[in-house]
Design a protein around this motif. Structure first.
Motif, PDB file in Angstrom:
ATOM      1  N   LEU A   1       0.840  -1.197   0.000  1.00 38.98           N
ATOM      2  CA  LEU A   1       0.000   0.000   0.000  1.00 38.98           C
ATOM      3  C   LEU A   1       0.871   1.241   0.000  1.00 38.98           C
ATOM      4  CD1 LEU A   1      -2.737   1.455   0.216  1.00 38.98           C
ATOM      5  CD2 LEU A   1      -2.590   1.144   2.701  1.00 38.98           C
ATOM      6  N   LEU A   2       0.749   2.051  -1.037  1.00 41.05           N
ATOM      7  CA  LEU A   2       1.380   3.363  -1.119  1.00 41.05           C
ATOM      8  C   LEU A   2       0.267   4.366  -0.853  1.00 41.05           C
ATOM      9  CD1 LEU A   2       3.719   5.238  -1.773  1.00 41.05           C
ATOM     10  CD2 LEU A   2       3.233   4.891  -4.201  1.00 41.05           C
ATOM     11  N   TYR A   3       0.351   5.026   0.297  1.00 39.20           N
ATOM     12  CA  TYR A   3      -0.752   5.835   0.808  1.00 39.20           C
ATOM     13  C   TYR A   3      -0.338   7.302   0.807  1.00 39.20           C
ATOM     14  CZ  TYR A   3      -4.802   6.457   3.999  1.00 39.20           C
ATOM     15  OH  TYR A   3      -5.992   6.807   4.578  1.00 39.20           O
ATOM     16  N   ALA A   4      -0.954   8.104  -0.062  1.00 40.90           N
ATOM     17  CA  ALA A   4      -0.609   9.519  -0.221  1.00 40.90           C
ATOM     18  C   ALA A   4      -1.617  10.404   0.500  1.00 40.90           C
ATOM     19  CB  ALA A   4      -0.572   9.878  -1.702  1.00 40.90           C
TER      20      ALA A   4
ATOM     21  N   SER B   1       5.739  -5.412 -13.419  1.00 37.11           N
ATOM     22  CA  SER B   1       4.327  -5.044 -13.469  1.00 37.11           C
ATOM     23  C   SER B   1       3.447  -6.255 -13.757  1.00 37.11           C
ATOM     24  CB  SER B   1       4.096  -3.964 -14.531  1.00 37.11           C
ATOM     25  OG  SER B   1       4.452  -4.427 -15.808  1.00 37.11           O
ATOM     26  N   LYS B   2       4.001  -7.298 -14.393  1.00 43.81           N
ATOM     27  CA  LYS B   2       3.174  -8.456 -14.748  1.00 43.81           C
ATOM     28  C   LYS B   2       2.692  -9.231 -13.524  1.00 43.81           C
ATOM     29  CE  LYS B   2       6.689 -11.993 -15.602  1.00 43.81           C
ATOM     30  NZ  LYS B   2       6.209 -12.980 -14.648  1.00 43.81           N
ATOM     31  N   ASP B   3       3.383  -9.100 -12.399  1.00 38.40           N
ATOM     32  CA  ASP B   3       3.006  -9.804 -11.181  1.00 38.40           C
ATOM     33  C   ASP B   3       2.212  -8.923 -10.220  1.00 38.40           C
ATOM     34  OD1 ASP B   3       4.273 -12.210 -11.910  1.00 38.40           O
ATOM     35  OD2 ASP B   3       6.203 -11.441 -11.211  1.00 38.40           O
ATOM     36  N   THR B   4       1.772  -7.764 -10.678  1.00 43.58           N
ATOM     37  CA  THR B   4       1.162  -6.774  -9.795  1.00 43.58           C
ATOM     38  C   THR B   4      -0.180  -6.295 -10.339  1.00 43.58           C
ATOM     39  OG1 THR B   4       3.399  -6.013  -9.215  1.00 43.58           O
ATOM     40  CG2 THR B   4       1.571  -4.564  -8.633  1.00 43.58           C
ATOM     41  N   GLN B   5      -1.182  -6.283  -9.486  1.00 45.39           N
ATOM     42  CA  GLN B   5      -2.484  -5.691  -9.797  1.00 45.39           C
ATOM     43  C   GLN B   5      -2.583  -4.400  -8.986  1.00 45.39           C
ATOM     44  OE1 GLN B   5      -5.165  -6.945 -11.850  1.00 45.39           O
ATOM     45  NE2 GLN B   5      -5.852  -4.854 -11.531  1.00 45.39           N
ATOM     46  N   VAL B   6      -3.087  -3.328  -9.572  1.00 48.58           N
ATOM     47  CA  VAL B   6      -3.138  -2.023  -8.913  1.00 48.58           C
ATOM     48  C   VAL B   6      -4.587  -1.605  -8.687  1.00 48.58           C
ATOM     49  CG1 VAL B   6      -2.565   0.423  -9.171  1.00 48.58           C
ATOM     50  CG2 VAL B   6      -0.957  -1.320  -9.948  1.00 48.58           C
ATOM     51  N   PHE B   7      -4.851  -1.105  -7.482  1.00 47.18           N
ATOM     52  CA  PHE B   7      -6.140  -0.519  -7.144  1.00 47.18           C
ATOM     53  C   PHE B   7      -5.862   0.907  -6.684  1.00 47.18           C
ATOM     54  CE2 PHE B   7      -6.371  -5.033  -6.496  1.00 47.18           C
ATOM     55  CZ  PHE B   7      -7.557  -5.378  -7.132  1.00 47.18           C
ATOM     56  N   MET B   8      -6.599   1.864  -7.223  1.00 46.04           N
ATOM     57  CA  MET B   8      -6.368   3.270  -6.901  1.00 46.04           C
ATOM     58  C   MET B   8      -7.636   3.907  -6.361  1.00 46.04           C
ATOM     59  SD  MET B   8      -4.158   4.432 -10.232  1.00 46.04           S
ATOM     60  CE  MET B   8      -5.181   3.563 -11.430  1.00 46.04           C
TER      61      MET B   8
ATOM     62  N   PRO C   1      -7.686  14.177 -10.267  1.00 48.65           N
ATOM     63  CA  PRO C   1      -6.423  14.701 -10.795  1.00 48.65           C
ATOM     64  C   PRO C   1      -5.195  13.877 -10.358  1.00 48.65           C
ATOM     65  CG  PRO C   1      -7.763  16.502  -9.988  1.00 48.65           C
ATOM     66  CD  PRO C   1      -8.434  15.214  -9.545  1.00 48.65           C
ATOM     67  N   MET C   2      -5.203  13.355  -9.137  1.00 46.81           N
ATOM     68  CA  MET C   2      -4.089  12.521  -8.682  1.00 46.81           C
ATOM     69  C   MET C   2      -4.015  11.247  -9.512  1.00 46.81           C
ATOM     70  SD  MET C   2      -3.362  10.670  -5.008  1.00 46.81           S
ATOM     71  CE  MET C   2      -4.462   9.308  -5.340  1.00 46.81           C
TER      72      MET C   2
ATOM     73  N   VAL D   1      -1.704   7.136 -13.160  1.00 47.42           N
ATOM     74  CA  VAL D   1      -1.786   6.445 -14.448  1.00 47.42           C
ATOM     75  C   VAL D   1      -0.528   6.652 -15.313  1.00 47.42           C
ATOM     76  CG1 VAL D   1      -3.072   6.283 -16.619  1.00 47.42           C
ATOM     77  CG2 VAL D   1      -4.292   6.293 -14.427  1.00 47.42           C
ATOM     78  N   PRO D   2      -0.005   7.871 -15.473  1.00 48.90           N
ATOM     79  CA  PRO D   2       1.202   8.022 -16.289  1.00 48.90           C
ATOM     80  C   PRO D   2       2.396   7.230 -15.751  1.00 48.90           C
ATOM     81  CG  PRO D   2       0.170  10.160 -15.962  1.00 48.90           C
ATOM     82  CD  PRO D   2      -0.532   9.187 -15.055  1.00 48.90           C
ATOM     83  N   ASN D   3       2.558   7.201 -14.440  1.00 51.38           N
ATOM     84  CA  ASN D   3       3.674   6.457 -13.855  1.00 51.38           C
ATOM     85  C   ASN D   3       3.491   4.954 -14.026  1.00 51.38           C
ATOM     86  OD1 ASN D   3       5.214   8.691 -12.894  1.00 51.38           O
ATOM     87  ND2 ASN D   3       3.751   8.927 -11.228  1.00 51.38           N
ATOM     88  N   LEU D   4       2.278   4.475 -13.861  1.00 55.59           N
ATOM     89  CA  LEU D   4       2.007   3.056 -14.070  1.00 55.59           C
ATOM     90  C   LEU D   4       2.257   2.665 -15.521  1.00 55.59           C
ATOM     91  CD1 LEU D   4      -1.235   2.792 -11.941  1.00 55.59           C
ATOM     92  CD2 LEU D   4       0.973   1.737 -11.400  1.00 55.59           C
ATOM     93  N   THR D   5       1.815   3.503 -16.438  1.00 50.84           N
ATOM     94  CA  THR D   5       2.007   3.230 -17.857  1.00 50.84           C
ATOM     95  C   THR D   5       3.500   3.169 -18.194  1.00 50.84           C
ATOM     96  OG1 THR D   5      -0.097   4.288 -18.356  1.00 50.84           O
ATOM     97  CG2 THR D   5       1.437   4.018 -20.189  1.00 50.84           C
ATOM     98  N   GLU D   6       4.276   4.106 -17.656  1.00 51.34           N
ATOM     99  CA  GLU D   6       5.727   4.102 -17.892  1.00 51.34           C
ATOM    100  C   GLU D   6       6.388   2.834 -17.367  1.00 51.34           C
ATOM    101  OE1 GLU D   6       8.391   7.426 -17.276  1.00 51.34           O
ATOM    102  OE2 GLU D   6       6.638   8.737 -17.144  1.00 51.34           O
ATOM    103  N   LEU D   7       5.808   2.248 -16.325  1.00 48.90           N
ATOM    104  CA  LEU D   7       6.374   1.027 -15.740  1.00 48.90           C
ATOM    105  C   LEU D   7       5.853  -0.244 -16.420  1.00 48.90           C
ATOM    106  CD1 LEU D   7       6.315   2.092 -12.003  1.00 48.90           C
ATOM    107  CD2 LEU D   7       8.354   1.601 -13.374  1.00 48.90           C
ATOM    108  N   GLY D   8       5.062  -0.080 -17.472  1.00 48.51           N
ATOM    109  CA  GLY D   8       4.630  -1.248 -18.243  1.00 48.51           C
ATOM    110  C   GLY D   8       3.267  -1.793 -17.878  1.00 48.51           C
ATOM    111  N   PHE D   9       2.538  -1.110 -17.024  1.00 51.89           N
ATOM    112  CA  PHE D   9       1.196  -1.573 -16.682  1.00 51.89           C
ATOM    113  C   PHE D   9       0.244  -1.293 -17.836  1.00 51.89           C
ATOM    114  CE2 PHE D   9       2.997  -1.179 -12.477  1.00 51.89           C
ATOM    115  CZ  PHE D   9       2.404  -2.199 -11.763  1.00 51.89           C
ATOM    116  N   THR D  10      -0.727  -2.165 -18.009  1.00 50.37           N
ATOM    117  CA  THR D  10      -1.791  -1.918 -18.975  1.00 50.37           C
ATOM    118  C   THR D  10      -3.048  -1.513 -18.225  1.00 50.37           C
ATOM    119  OG1 THR D  10      -2.633  -4.185 -18.916  1.00 50.37           O
ATOM    120  CG2 THR D  10      -0.839  -3.724 -20.475  1.00 50.37           C
TER     121      THR D  10
END
Length: 100
Positions: free
Chosen positions: A6-9, A68-75, A80-81, A87-96
């Motif tokens: 969990l990355l909590y901002a 990224s292939k072993d990771t599922q992301v929930f936001m 705006p965040m 999303v841009p950072n996830l995309t740069e890291l190869g997430f679809t």
């Protein structure tokens, strides 16, 4: 078993909701639940990250097996965040978009 990072901002330390419960889970399940904070306005001596969520934060704190292939992301958060920081950072890291 399932593992969670969990990355909590938040804006300030006082804005961290359910902090005691989350830290309790991290202590109780250290091999299954990792918790990392980032604050826009951290107090002096803050030991976690500061500022907006970055590509390096996601890479260092959220990926499983460095991929990224072993990771599922929930936001969850203000649109705006999600749109400009997550999303841009996830995309740069190869997430679809099927992974978030």
């Amino acid at each position: 078993g399932i593992k969670v990072n969990l990355l909590y901002a938040n804006q300030t330390e006082d804005d961290i909701l359910v902090r005691e419960q989350l830290e309790g889970l991290a202590k109780e399940f250290p091999d299954r639940f990792n918790l990392h904070y980032t604050l826009d306005r951290p107090p002096a001596g803050w030991k976690y990250s500061t500022g907006f969520i970055t590509k390096d934060m996601v890479k260092d704190k959220c990926l499983f097996n460095g991929s990224s292939k072993d990771t599922q992301v929930f936001m969850c958060g203000p649109p705006p965040m999600i749109k400009f920081a997550c999303v841009p950072n996830l995309t740069e890291l190869g997430f679809t978009d099927k992974q978030f």
